[in-house]
Scaffold this motif. Structure first.
Motif, PDB file in Angstrom:
ATOM      1  N   VAL A 348       0.846  -1.207   0.000  1.00 52.71           N
ATOM      2  CA  VAL A 348       0.000   0.000   0.000  1.00 52.71           C
ATOM      3  C   VAL A 348       0.879   1.255   0.000  1.00 52.71           C
ATOM      4  N   GLN A 349       1.946   1.236   0.845  1.00 52.95           N
ATOM      5  CA  GLN A 349       2.859   2.394   0.911  1.00 52.95           C
ATOM      6  C   GLN A 349       3.541   2.637  -0.441  1.00 52.95           C
ATOM      7  N   LYS A 350       3.991   1.536  -1.080  1.00 48.38           N
ATOM      8  CA  LYS A 350       4.657   1.671  -2.390  1.00 48.38           C
ATOM      9  C   LYS A 350       3.684   2.213  -3.437  1.00 48.38           C
ATOM     10  N   GLU A 351       2.459   1.664  -3.438  1.00 48.54           N
ATOM     11  CA  GLU A 351       1.422   2.076  -4.394  1.00 48.54           C
ATOM     12  C   GLU A 351       1.111   3.558  -4.229  1.00 48.54           C
ATOM     13  N   LYS A 352       1.050   3.983  -2.955  1.00 49.69           N
ATOM     14  CA  LYS A 352       0.738   5.384  -2.655  1.00 49.69           C
ATOM     15  C   LYS A 352       1.854   6.299  -3.154  1.00 49.69           C
ATOM     16  N   ALA A 353       3.103   5.852  -2.949  1.00 55.86           N
ATOM     17  CA  ALA A 353       4.254   6.657  -3.368  1.00 55.86           C
ATOM     18  C   ALA A 353       4.316   6.781  -4.893  1.00 55.86           C
ATOM     19  N   ASN A 354       3.926   5.705  -5.588  1.00 57.25           N
ATOM     20  CA  ASN A 354       4.014   5.708  -7.055  1.00 57.25           C
ATOM     21  C   ASN A 354       2.837   6.399  -7.732  1.00 57.25           C
ATOM     22  N   LYS A 355       1.599   6.034  -7.310  1.00 56.86           N
ATOM     23  CA  LYS A 355       0.423   6.501  -8.064  1.00 56.86           C
ATOM     24  C   LYS A 355      -0.593   7.272  -7.229  1.00 56.86           C
ATOM     25  N   GLY A 356      -0.386   7.370  -5.921  1.00 58.54           N
ATOM     26  CA  GLY A 356      -1.425   7.974  -5.075  1.00 58.54           C
ATOM     27  C   GLY A 356      -2.607   7.024  -4.966  1.00 58.54           C
ATOM     28  N   GLN A 357      -3.805   7.583  -4.843  1.00 64.77           N
ATOM     29  CA  GLN A 357      -5.011   6.730  -4.737  1.00 64.77           C
ATOM     30  C   GLN A 357      -5.278   6.061  -6.095  1.00 64.77           C
ATOM     31  N   SER A 358      -5.461   4.741  -6.076  1.00 67.69           N
ATOM     32  CA  SER A 358      -5.754   4.023  -7.322  1.00 67.69           C
ATOM     33  C   SER A 358      -6.674   2.856  -7.004  1.00 67.69           C
ATOM     34  N   ARG A 359      -7.221   2.258  -8.065  1.00 71.23           N
ATOM     35  CA  ARG A 359      -8.113   1.109  -7.863  1.00 71.23           C
ATOM     36  C   ARG A 359      -7.352  -0.059  -7.240  1.00 71.23           C
ATOM     37  N   ALA A 360      -6.118  -0.248  -7.695  1.00 70.76           N
ATOM     38  CA  ALA A 360      -5.291  -1.349  -7.161  1.00 70.76           C
ATOM     39  C   ALA A 360      -5.084  -1.152  -5.660  1.00 70.76           C
ATOM     40  N   MET A 361      -4.863   0.117  -5.264  1.00 68.28           N
ATOM     41  CA  MET A 361      -4.631   0.391  -3.848  1.00 68.28           C
ATOM     42  C   MET A 361      -5.899   0.163  -3.040  1.00 68.28           C
ATOM     43  N   GLU A 362      -7.047   0.533  -3.594  1.00 68.73           N
ATOM     44  CA  GLU A 362      -8.320   0.309  -2.894  1.00 68.73           C
ATOM     45  C   GLU A 362      -8.575  -1.184  -2.695  1.00 68.73           C
ATOM     46  N   ARG A 363      -8.227  -1.978  -3.748  1.00 70.61           N
ATOM     47  CA  ARG A 363      -8.386  -3.434  -3.633  1.00 70.61           C
ATOM     48  C   ARG A 363      -7.469  -3.988  -2.545  1.00 70.61           C
ATOM     49  N   LEU A 364      -6.233  -3.469  -2.524  1.00 65.72           N
ATOM     50  CA  LEU A 364      -5.267  -3.898  -1.504  1.00 65.72           C
ATOM     51  C   LEU A 364      -5.772  -3.575  -0.101  1.00 65.72           C
ATOM     52  N   LYS A 365      -6.296  -2.355   0.033  1.00 63.49           N
ATOM     53  CA  LYS A 365      -6.800  -1.917   1.344  1.00 63.49           C
ATOM     54  C   LYS A 365      -7.955  -2.789   1.806  1.00 63.49           C
ATOM     55  N   LYS A 366      -8.839  -3.142   0.845  1.00 59.75           N
ATOM     56  CA  LYS A 366      -9.985  -3.989   1.207  1.00 59.75           C
ATOM     57  C   LYS A 366      -9.507  -5.370   1.656  1.00 59.75           C
ATOM     58  N   LYS A 367      -8.519  -5.908   0.910  1.00 60.63           N
ATOM     59  CA  LYS A 367      -7.981  -7.227   1.265  1.00 60.63           C
ATOM     60  C   LYS A 367      -7.298  -7.165   2.629  1.00 60.63           C
ATOM     61  N   MET A 368      -6.597  -6.064   2.859  1.00 58.54           N
ATOM     62  CA  MET A 368      -5.904  -5.889   4.141  1.00 58.54           C
ATOM     63  C   MET A 368      -6.919  -5.824   5.280  1.00 58.54           C
ATOM     64  N   PHE A 369      -8.028  -5.114   5.055  1.00 51.69           N
ATOM     65  CA  PHE A 369      -9.074  -5.020   6.070  1.00 51.69           C
ATOM     66  C   PHE A 369      -9.648  -6.416   6.364  1.00 51.69           C
ATOM     67  N   ASP A 370      -9.914  -7.194   5.297  1.00 50.24           N
ATOM     68  CA  ASP A 370     -10.469  -8.543   5.481  1.00 50.24           C
ATOM     69  C   ASP A 370      -9.536  -9.412   6.321  1.00 50.24           C
ATOM     70  N   ASN A 371      -8.224  -9.301   6.044  1.00 50.09           N
ATOM     71  CA  ASN A 371      -7.246 -10.094   6.798  1.00 50.09           C
ATOM     72  C   ASN A 371      -7.152  -9.629   8.253  1.00 50.09           C
ATOM     73  N   GLU A 372      -7.188  -8.318   8.445  1.00 52.04           N
ATOM     74  CA  GLU A 372      -7.127  -7.787   9.816  1.00 52.04           C
ATOM     75  C   GLU A 372      -8.387  -8.172  10.598  1.00 52.04           C
ATOM     76  N   PHE A 373      -9.515  -8.181   9.884  1.00 55.72           N
ATOM     77  CA  PHE A 373     -10.777  -8.566  10.520  1.00 55.72           C
ATOM     78  C   PHE A 373     -10.703 -10.033  10.968  1.00 55.72           C
ATOM     79  N   TRP A 374     -10.105 -10.877  10.106  1.00 57.87           N
ATOM     80  CA  TRP A 374      -9.926 -12.296  10.453  1.00 57.87           C
ATOM     81  C   TRP A 374      -9.064 -12.425  11.713  1.00 57.87           C
ATOM     82  N   LEU A 375      -7.979 -11.632  11.768  1.00 57.49           N
ATOM     83  CA  LEU A 375      -7.075 -11.669  12.923  1.00 57.49           C
ATOM     84  C   LEU A 375      -7.796 -11.213  14.180  1.00 57.49           C
ATOM     85  N   LEU A 376      -8.609 -10.167  14.030  1.00 51.60           N
ATOM     86  CA  LEU A 376      -9.374  -9.626  15.169  1.00 51.60           C
ATOM     87  C   LEU A 376     -10.353 -10.665  15.721  1.00 51.60           C
TER      88      LEU A 376
END
Length: 816
Positions: A348-376
């Motif tokens: 996410v940090q690399k994506e942000k540095a290269n392109k700012g907000q993008s669809r790929a980054m939003e997908r990554l963030k959603k996947k990250m949220f799903d994984n964090e939710f599983w951990l929680l």
């Protein structure tokens, strides 16, 4: 001395007596003229105006009585503050009672001016200027609101540390209306401190009603309009600052029902884990689920169940034993998920540095949220059970004994009051559940994906903590402390002091090194050790040792990130625990400094040590491994829980000087200190056990996809190690496998052990590492994950024989 005793005596007297203050008659006194009914003539609107004013005046009297009750203990508390036995300090008094005196004087003056006008009613009388003046003094409420949260926190801390103040704050007596004999009600200080917050809203509503019943040609009309404008502007300016525990509905006893505590908890329902938002009100516990709503709609809650506190009981140990066993998620699965999340965070940090907000980054963030939710959902394993007197039971899972104690204490404190049981109608339940959205204090699910980019990422590295001593115990007990830090949204226990037996003033003076993974808080829990085997609970996670105190400090990088120790005190229920801490960043803590004294073993090349000892594996490694296998292999968290730093340093000095007392020291020493000494030995080697030279090749080998190619490469790399390094590594490997065989007991899987030892045995050279450790917060960087994976590969491999490896050398080139 006499003056001091008199001051303290007066303070005690406050709890039993009330100062009587003469006040002019009020609308509720018998001599007050009866109200005109209105509706009989054209003056009906003006009569209604008087009814509104009379009701407001009666309410104002009640408010003044509440402010008086709040101010009553202030004078004696100030008197004791200058004695040698102060109940509170002057600063604490000024913080808790901030602006109360000013608010009281404003309303007393307003009441005294309004009362005669209502008593001698004249429809043409002009009163608007009194409301205008009241509105113009609202600045004092802004100051009160700004201080409100800290006033509550100070009062709470003072109650915990001082029994006398606790007694005062739990039962303040509020006078009833004049003319009603023996009419007093007991109210808590917290409830009274909330009254001014409510008051401005009340006054604004009254101005609305007055304007409605005041003819537009009446002289009061423009004055009341101006007062309303000032009040509304003021309300909108402070609306966001007001503590969210606003009035919901009333309890069966007619008191204001307030939200005391809320938070996200995992409920075990019908065999599966569910995330719930739990709300603790003054008389009821409500378990709700956040409803999914359409885009742009307000979030809403569905009530899953509620329980009146009058019916809530905590199960006994025997009842806990009969509850179903909690299935805990294997630690290696949780660690794997942490690594995935950390990897995504980097992407996410690399994506942000290269392109700012993008669809790929939003997908990554959603996947990250799903994984964090599983951990929680899957990380908590400490059961928190509650029963309804009628037989229904509920089970929550928490990540820390700290949270369990917080919830239990909050409920038990409310249960001390005279609570009544009740049944909510469907409408009442709907109103109460509907109020949860605006009342809640915890808004977001505790996952890092919810954090704003500018929020603190937490601290990464090593926190050194010395737990010195504790004071304030009333009876001798067997006492110890545990240390917890937050990681990935939940708290993990990291260290435990030894038990100090039969004392009121334990002196531990024990130092621990705790690894931080984006941590923001340190918690210290103080326990009384239970040695009575009859009280042992069959549930592995149920701690039967009694919590006698708990406290938390924020890890502020500015305070902690210095070379010097920072001393602090945590106050917990009248107990004070003294501790010191300092922080070392990860790159500094793993910096290898060769020893100048080649006669020792720490910081000396492994080949030098084995040659001197005429051994294949260094003596320190053999002795530590033997001791861990003898009496530490069943220890929960072996190699993960920190040993006492002073014990580790004593063992280090003994091994370095080849002391004759080493074997005696090892047999007496806490097993976590011995495990810590072994880890320290490998960490302080001038170069890591798997060598600087081979590090890049290990990184490339573990990344290979073809299993056969990976096998050939990883075995070839082992053969390329110097003999002392290879033999020691294989010796350690077999030991760690034996430790992992006891995972059901010690909770240390192969993955856990790889996580502990990987970055210590395998690490880039100092020149290389400068390029890799640019981000202090990226502890689970690609390199660290690969280091863990390399060790895990060998741990999961079939037994590797030194002789077999060397025999196969004939078929391979040794160039790398």
């Amino acid at each position: 001395m006499q003056e001091e005793e008199e001051a303290i005596g007066y303070l005690d007297k406050v709890l039993e007596e009330e100062e009587e203050e003469e006040r002019p008659g009020t609308p509720t006194t018998p001599g007050f003229p009866p109200s005109e009914k209105g509706g009989q003539d054209a003056g009906k609107g003006v009569d209604m105006r008087r009814v509104v004013l009379k009701d407001f005046l009666a309410n104002e009297e009640m408010y003044i009585n509440q402010l008086e009750a709040l101010l009553l203990p202030m004078k004696p508390l100030k008197a004791t503050a200058t004695t040698s036995q102060p109940v509170l300090t002057i600063q604490q008094i000024e913080t808790i009672f901030y602006k109360i005196q000013d608010i009281y004087e404003i309303h007393k003056e307003f009441y005294d001016s309004l009362w005669p006008q209502i008593q001698n009613w004249d429809s043409s009388v002009v009163l608007g200027h009194l409301f205008q003046k009241l509105a113009s003094q609202l600045g004092v409420y802004k100051a009160f609101v700004d201080n409100y949260k800290i006033a509550l926190e100070t009062a709470e801390k003072c109650s915990q540390s001082n029994n006398q103040f606790q007694k005062i704050s739990e039962e303040l007596k509020v006078k009833g209306p004049k003319g009603v004999k023996e009419s007093h009600t007991s109210v808590t200080m917290e409830a009274l401190l909330y009254k001014p917050i409510n008051r401005v809203t009340r006054s604004t509503l009254v101005l609305h009603d007055l304007l409605k019943h005041t003819p537009s040609n009446h002289p009061d009309y423009p004055l009341l309009q101006d007062a309303l404008r000032i009040s509304q502007n003021f309300l909108s300016s402070i609306n966001e600052d007001i503590d969210p525990r606003r009035t919901a509905v009333t309890t069966p006893k007619g008191e204001t029902r307030q939200l005391v505590k809320d938070g996200f908890l995992v409920e075990l329902a019908e065999g599966s884990r569910k995330l719930r938002h739990v709300f603790l009100f003054t008389d009821v516990l409500l378990c709700a689920k956040l409803k999914k709503t359409g885009v742009g709609k307000h979030q809403q809650y569905d009530c899953k169940w509620y329980m009146p506190l009058a019916e809530l009981v905590f199960p006994s140990l025997e009842e806990s034993d009969s509850c179903p066993h909690v299935h805990a998620m294997p630690d290696h699965d949780l660690e794997d998920m942490k690594i995935k999340i950390s990897s995504m965070k980097s992407e996410v940090q690399k994506e942000k540095a290269n392109k700012g907000q993008s669809r790929a980054m939003e997908r990554l963030k959603k996947k990250m949220f799903d994984n964090e939710f599983w951990l929680l959902l899957n990380s908590p394993s400490i059961p928190f059970r509650i029963h309804n007197r009628n037989g229904k039971s509920y089970l929550f899972l928490l990540s820390s004994d700290y949270e369990r104690a917080e919830w239990r204490e909050a409920i038990q404190k409310l249960q001390k009051k005279d609570l009544q049981t009740f049944v909510l109608s469907s409408v009442e339940l709907q109103v109460l559940t509907g109020s949860c959205f605006k009342l809640r204090t915890v808004h977001n699910i505790p996952v890092t994906s919810n954090k704003d980019d500018d929020e603190s990422p937490g601290m990464y590295g090593f926190l050194h903590v010395i737990v010195h001593s504790a004071k304030g115990f009333k009876q001798s007990a067997n006492l110890y402390c545990t240390l917890e830090v937050d990681s990935f949204g939940y708290f993990v226990s990291k260290a435990k002091t030894r038990v100090f037996r039969d004392t009121t003033e334990p002196q531990w003076n024990e130092e621990f090194e705790i690894e931080l993974e984006g941590s923001q808080s340190l918690r210290i829990l103080c326990y009384e050790k239970c040695y009575d085997k009859s009280k042992m609970n069959k549930d592995n996670h149920e701690i039967v040792d009694k919590i006698v105190g708990k406290g938390q400090v924020q890890l502020d990088p500015q305070t902690v990130q210095t070379k010097n120790w920072h001393m602090d005190v945590i106050e917990m229920n009248g107990i004070k625990v003294e501790f010191s801490m300092k922080f070392t960043s990860r790159d500094l803590s793993l910096k290898r400094t060769p020893s100048k004294k080649q006669t020792g073993v720490f910081g000396v090349k492994i080949s030098v040590v084995t040659k001197r000892e005429r051994s294949k594996v260094p003596y320190i490694v053999r002795q530590c491994v033997e001791e861990v296998e003898k009496r530490g292999i069943d220890e929960v968290g072996i190699y993960r829980i920190s040993g006492v730093a002073t014990d580790i340093q004593a063992l280090k000095a003994a091994f370095d000087s080849n002391s004759k007392d080493i074997l005696m020291m090892l047999s007496d020493m806490d097993i976590n200190a011995i495990a810590g000494t072994l880890k320290l030995y490998f960490r302080e080697l001038p170069e890591p056990l798997l060598t600087d030279r081979l590090y890049p090749a290990f990184m490339e080998g573990i990344a290979l996809s073809d299993p056969s190619a990976k096998e050939n490469c990883m075995m070839h790399l082992l053969r390329s190690l110097p003999d002392p390094n290879l033999i020691t590594f294989l010796f350690l490997l077999e030991h760690l496998k034996r430790v992992a065989e006891k995972e059901p007991i010690n909770k240390m899987s192969l993955h856990n052990l790889a996580t502990v030892f990987g970055p210590t045995l395998l690490r880039p050279s100092e020149l290389e590492s400068k390029g890799h450790l640019s981000l202090a917060s990226d502890i689970w960087s690609h390199d660290v994950m690969a280091q863990v994976q390399v060790l895990l590969y060998y741990l999961q491999h079939l037994p590797i024989s030194f002789a077999e490896l060397k025999r196969n050398t004939l078929y391979f080139s040794t160039d790398v």
